[in-house]
Design a protein around this motif. Structure first.
Motif, PDB file in Angstrom:
ATOM      1  N   THR A  96       0.891  -0.679   0.055  1.00  0.00           N
ATOM      2  CA  THR A  96      -0.301  -0.002  -0.412  1.00  0.00           C
ATOM      3  C   THR A  96       0.612   1.186  -0.137  1.00  0.00           C
ATOM      4  O   THR A  96       0.749   2.482  -0.409  1.00  0.00           O
TER       5      THR A  96
ATOM      6  N   SER B 225       0.628   3.319   5.092  1.00  0.00           N
ATOM      7  CA  SER B 225      -0.481   2.432   5.208  1.00  0.00           C
ATOM      8  C   SER B 225      -0.192   2.972   7.118  1.00  0.00           C
ATOM      9  O   SER B 225       0.433   3.247   6.847  1.00  0.00           O
TER      10      SER B 225
ATOM     11  N   ASP C  53      -3.477  -2.353   7.795  1.00  0.00           N
ATOM     12  CA  ASP C  53      -4.266  -2.646   6.841  1.00  0.00           C
ATOM     13  C   ASP C  53      -3.605  -4.314   6.325  1.00  0.00           C
ATOM     14  O   ASP C  53      -2.780  -4.931   6.295  1.00  0.00           O
TER      15      ASP C  53
ATOM     16  N   GLU D  75      -3.832  -5.635   3.713  1.00  0.00           N
ATOM     17  CA  GLU D  75      -3.293  -5.855   2.230  1.00  0.00           C
ATOM     18  C   GLU D  75      -1.519  -5.512   2.741  1.00  0.00           C
ATOM     19  O   GLU D  75      -1.108  -5.988   2.347  1.00  0.00           O
TER      20      GLU D  75
ATOM     21  N   MET E 167     -13.940  -2.595   7.618  1.00  0.00           N
ATOM     22  CA  MET E 167     -13.260  -1.639   6.748  1.00  0.00           C
ATOM     23  C   MET E 167     -13.334  -0.747   7.541  1.00  0.00           C
ATOM     24  O   MET E 167     -14.055  -0.021   7.694  1.00  0.00           O
TER      25      MET E 167
ATOM     26  N   GLU F 166     -12.414   3.035   3.565  1.00  0.00           N
ATOM     27  CA  GLU F 166     -12.895   1.772   2.187  1.00  0.00           C
ATOM     28  C   GLU F 166     -11.679   0.944   1.849  1.00  0.00           C
ATOM     29  O   GLU F 166     -11.884   0.623   0.799  1.00  0.00           O
ATOM     30  N   ARG F 167     -11.305   0.990   3.076  1.00  0.00           N
ATOM     31  CA  ARG F 167      -9.675   0.027   3.033  1.00  0.00           C
ATOM     32  C   ARG F 167     -10.093  -1.662   3.970  1.00  0.00           C
ATOM     33  O   ARG F 167     -10.320  -0.815   4.773  1.00  0.00           O
TER      34      ARG F 167
END
Length: 351
Positions: free
Chosen positions: A27, A30, A50, A52, A101, A104-105
């Protein structure tokens, strides 16, 4: 002019391909969130990361919930987030996890529980998630609650630590004396070395000279190692401790009338001191009480050592006075058993 624009486009083309590529690599910038609350017997840590970026750090796929249902995550967190309760390192166990969430991640929400013997007076958090490998720009927004106080801090590459509270003088002395006692009573190699020395002692005065020499020597190297003046590889130290047991045990086996000299206790005591310092290296010593912590720890060791001597030496002297023939084999056979333990430890530690 057209040539100039062509040159600019050629320069920017690689950057355009980078910008257009998917963001699955990691990311960058992050974020994470830490909510830590200390209770009477437990410490609760809600950690949000995060998803990801967590997957990238672990080299795992990020689109599966199984990512956070794995002990690998627990080991990774414990190796990258160090919590010290009153200087002692504690480790967390994942109790539950989920995905949430945020902005929006997807974020991994990991709830860890840390068992503590008593409510600490001071807590130090060292945070190193992602910063040294996958994302140097990572930031974690931390909130720590302890004894009615709250500390908030943004943890970044440049500032990775948050601490709250202060250890009292008496609490510091008490915990390090107890730690010293625990260390000597669970340090079976140190106990067997001391008993081996007792086999070569003949009088109370002699044993006092041996114990004093051993104490002075290990106090010197304990201080040198704790203050980071002299450091030796742990494998070398632990192997040398095993060799010291082997050496003294062999003397006791092949020379029943051996009289161990103080210089022998002093020489091997220097090595054992580095061994005593090993447990302190795993702790986060309070700089305000470092000298007293070291002294208290050493006092605990000496108290345990004197207790071992006061129990073992009278028994050894009593065995020597007995006239029964089988009794004369007790000390050599015990020394042989100690030699065997030392040899096993040396093989385990050196190879």
């Amino acid at each position: 002019m057209k040539k100039l624009w062509c040159c600019i486009l050629l320069i920017l083309l690689p950057f355009g391909s980078i910008l257009s590529s998917p963001a699955s690599a990691h990311t960058n910038n992050s974020e994470g969130f830490s909510n830590i609350e200390v209770k009477e017997k437990t410490l609760d840590y809600e950690l949000k990361l995060d998803l990801e970026e967590l997957g990238h750090a672990l080299n795992k796929e990020t689109d599966q919930k199984q990512l956070i249902n794995n002990k690998v995550i627990q080991e990774y967190i414990n190796s990258h987030i160090k919590l010290y309760a009153d200087s002692q390192l504690i480790e967390g166990i994942i109790e539950k996890n989920d995905i949430e969430m945020i902005k929006e991640r997807p974020f991994a929400v990991i709830n860890l529980a840390y068992n503590i013997e008593h409510k600490p007076e001071k807590l130090v958090v060292e945070y190193n998630m992602f910063m040294d490998n996958s994302d140097p720009s990572h930031a974690n927004y931390a909130t720590v609650k302890l004894n009615g106080k709250q500390q908030e801090k943004i943890l970044t590459f440049e500032s990775r630590e948050v601490e709250i509270g202060e250890i009292s003088f008496l609490q510091n002395v008490k915990q390090f004396v107890v730690l010293g006692l625990e260390h000597i009573f669970t340090g079976y190699d140190h106990i067997l070395f001391v008993i081996s020395l007792l086999f070569g002692a003949r009088t109370i005065r002699h044993i006092l000279s041996l114990v004093t020499a051993f104490t002075i020597a290990h106090s010197i190297t304990l201080a040198l190692a704790t203050f980071d003046i002299v450091q030796l590889p742990s494998r070398f130290v632990e192997s040398a401790i095993a060799l010291s047991i082997i050496y003294v045990a062999l003397i006791n086996i092949f020379n029943k009338d051996s009289k161990h000299q103080p210089w022998l206790a002093f020489g091997f005591g220097l090595i054992h001191g580095f061994g005593f310092a090993g447990i302190l290296s795993e702790m986060r010593l309070d700089t305000n009480h470092m000298a007293m912590s070291l002294l208290s720890f050493n006092i605990g060791i000496e108290m345990g050592q004197l207790l071992i001597v006061s129990l073992a030496f009278p028994i050894i002297m009593w065995i020597r006075k007995l006239k029964y023939k089988p009794i004369k084999w007790v000390i050599p056979s015990t020394s042989a058993a100690i030699f065997a333990f030392g040899l096993v430890w040396f093989i385990q530690r050196a190879f």
